[in-house]
Design a protein around this motif. Structure first.
Motif, PDB file in Angstrom:
ATOM      1  N   GLY A  70       0.860  -1.194   0.000  1.00  0.00           N
ATOM      2  CA  GLY A  70       0.000   0.000   0.000  1.00  0.00           C
ATOM      3  C   GLY A  70       0.884   1.228   0.000  1.00  0.00           C
ATOM      4  N   GLY A  71       0.375   2.332  -0.575  1.00  0.00           N
ATOM      5  CA  GLY A  71       1.163   3.569  -0.562  1.00  0.00           C
ATOM      6  C   GLY A  71       2.203   3.606  -1.662  1.00  0.00           C
ATOM      7  N   LYS A  72       3.110   4.586  -1.561  1.00  0.00           N
ATOM      8  CA  LYS A  72       4.076   4.833  -2.629  1.00  0.00           C
ATOM      9  C   LYS A  72       5.014   3.646  -2.878  1.00  0.00           C
ATOM     10  N   HIS A  73       5.517   3.050  -1.803  1.00  0.00           N
ATOM     11  CA  HIS A  73       6.418   1.903  -1.968  1.00  0.00           C
ATOM     12  C   HIS A  73       5.606   0.642  -1.666  1.00  0.00           C
ATOM     13  N   ASN A  74       5.200  -0.071  -2.710  1.00  0.00           N
ATOM     14  CA  ASN A  74       4.285  -1.191  -2.522  1.00  0.00           C
ATOM     15  C   ASN A  74       4.817  -2.431  -3.236  1.00  0.00           C
ATOM     16  N   ASP A  75       5.277  -3.426  -2.474  1.00  0.00           N
ATOM     17  CA  ASP A  75       5.856  -4.624  -3.089  1.00  0.00           C
ATOM     18  C   ASP A  75       4.949  -5.842  -2.984  1.00  0.00           C
ATOM     19  N   LEU A  76       3.714  -5.628  -2.539  1.00  0.00           N
ATOM     20  CA  LEU A  76       2.821  -6.753  -2.233  1.00  0.00           C
ATOM     21  C   LEU A  76       2.754  -7.787  -3.363  1.00  0.00           C
ATOM     22  N   ASP A  77       2.524  -7.331  -4.589  1.00  0.00           N
ATOM     23  CA  ASP A  77       2.296  -8.300  -5.660  1.00  0.00           C
ATOM     24  C   ASP A  77       3.559  -9.036  -6.111  1.00  0.00           C
ATOM     25  N   ASN A  78       4.729  -8.506  -5.732  1.00  0.00           N
ATOM     26  CA  ASN A  78       5.981  -9.202  -6.090  1.00  0.00           C
ATOM     27  C   ASN A  78       6.297 -10.335  -5.131  1.00  0.00           C
ATOM     28  N   VAL A  79       5.698 -10.279  -3.944  1.00  0.00           N
ATOM     29  CA  VAL A  79       6.110 -11.210  -2.883  1.00  0.00           C
ATOM     30  C   VAL A  79       5.773 -12.653  -3.261  1.00  0.00           C
ATOM     31  N   GLY A  80       6.772 -13.508  -3.145  1.00  0.00           N
ATOM     32  CA  GLY A  80       6.601 -14.923  -3.500  1.00  0.00           C
ATOM     33  C   GLY A  80       7.135 -15.211  -4.899  1.00  0.00           C
ATOM     34  N   TYR A  81       7.209 -14.168  -5.734  1.00  0.00           N
ATOM     35  CA  TYR A  81       7.595 -14.377  -7.135  1.00  0.00           C
ATOM     36  C   TYR A  81       9.009 -13.906  -7.444  1.00  0.00           C
TER      37      TYR A  81
END
Ligand code: SER
Length: 336
Positions: A70-81
């Motif tokens: 969430g917010g400007k620095h958002n790595d959620l969708d990269n996690v695991g990949y």
């Protein structure tokens, strides 16, 4: 080196060099509605960089818990990949509040990496902001890095901002080359997003405050904010090419495997669970509760993503009952 030893060594090095060891702040930034979560070590020092507050010391070092979801620095969708992204991670940092600047920041980083951590200079790659000839000269002439291992990059990669507003400045990043067997190319090339060259340390030369219109105003004293990803550094020093193979994550993934009989093709979901368990635990510890807006909504999204991956492994139920059992043990009574 264990992750805990790397953390200890980093903080000790900067303490020996006159830095005040400060505790990590909460993941919920105090009095800062411009930011969802603490996303870097500098967040707790924002007002000091802006000259609005004085701590009584001009050098600090921390190990800061951070969330980038969430917010400007958002790595959620990269996690695991990828091998290197997390929603929750620890950032090791050294800070100068108007005392030392580019030259000393670069010297400290080089000494710690090549002498204390004994990394070979030919495994490191440096980037600088394209207009920052001063930083490039320090790396090339003073430190003596190979010009073939230095790239000059644009604003997207080498100008750091905490959020849409606040302190910011050009930065110089240090990458570690995990070797040709890993896909990816040096920073500044079309293949840079692979996991071969991993950014391990970002040195930000804080010089400006950015306002809502994007205008940059010089801050009272040029300062330094650096951030080293602890888990990334642990991968380097433990000789593994994936953060999820370091000691911290091996323990978590082994624990998850005890309730989730996953096989290797499902390793992505195991990594997602290991990552998300950490962010959920620390966010809840810092007072965030799942809800349908703001910080609570991001937490809910992380929990949902973890549940989805848990469901892919087909094992949410035993996991749930184990959690209830652990809670009951703690409470000393049965949950009706
Ligand atoms: N603020 C910079 C970063 O997060 C360096 O600490 O990368």
């Amino acid at each position: 080196m264990k992750t805990s030893e790397i953390r200890r060594e980093f903080l000790a090095f900067f303490e020996e060099n006159g830095h005040n060891r400060a505790p990590s702040s909460s993941l919920v930034p105090g009095n800062d509605p411009s930011l969802l979560f603490t996303n870097a070590g500098m967040v707790q020092f924002k007002d000091i960089f802006l000259g609005l507050e004085d701590l009584g010391f001009s050098r600090a070092t921390t190990s800061q818990r951070c969330v980038r979801a969430g917010g400007k620095h958002n790595d959620l969708d990269n996690v695991g990949y990828t091998a290197r992204h997390h929603t929750f991670f620890e950032m090791l940092g050294n800070f100068s509040f108007g005392e030392y600047f580019k030259r000393e920041a670069i010297e400290f980083a080089w000494i710690l990496l090549t002498e204390r951590f004994a990394l070979a200079p030919e495994k490191l790659w440096i980037t600088v902001f394209e207009d920052d000839t001063e930083a490039a000269d320090i790396w090339l002439q003073h430190i003596g890095v190979d010009p073939n291992r230095l790239s000059r990059c644009g604003e997207k990669d080498n100008f750091w901002m905490m959020g849409d507003t606040g302190p910011c400045g050009p930065c110089s990043e240090i990458f570690y080359d995990h070797g040709p067997e890993i896909a990816g190319g040096p920073p500044g090339t079309a293949e840079e997003d692979g996991d071969r060259y991993v950014e391990i340390w970002n040195l930000v030369f804080m010089q400006y405050e950015r306002d809502v219109t994007g205008k940059l105003t010089p801050i009272p004293k040029p300062s330094v904010d650096t951030g080293m990803g602890l888990e990334r550094m642990a991968a380097v020093l433990q000789g593994v090419h994936n953060n999820y193979d370091i000691d911290l994550f091996r323990g978590l993934i082994d624990a998850i495997r005890q309730v989730v009989p996953a096989t290797d093709p499902e390793i992505t979901s195991l990594r997602v669970l290991a990552d998300h368990i950490r962010s959920c635990a620390f966010l809840i510890m810092d007072g965030v509760t799942p809800s349908n807006e703001g910080r609570g909504y991001v937490l809910r999204r992380i929990i949902r993503r973890a549940l989805r991956h848990g469901n892919k492994l087909g094992t949410i139920e035993p996991f749930f009952y184990r959690l209830v059992g652990a809670l009951e043990d703690q409470m000393g009574e049965a949950i009706p």
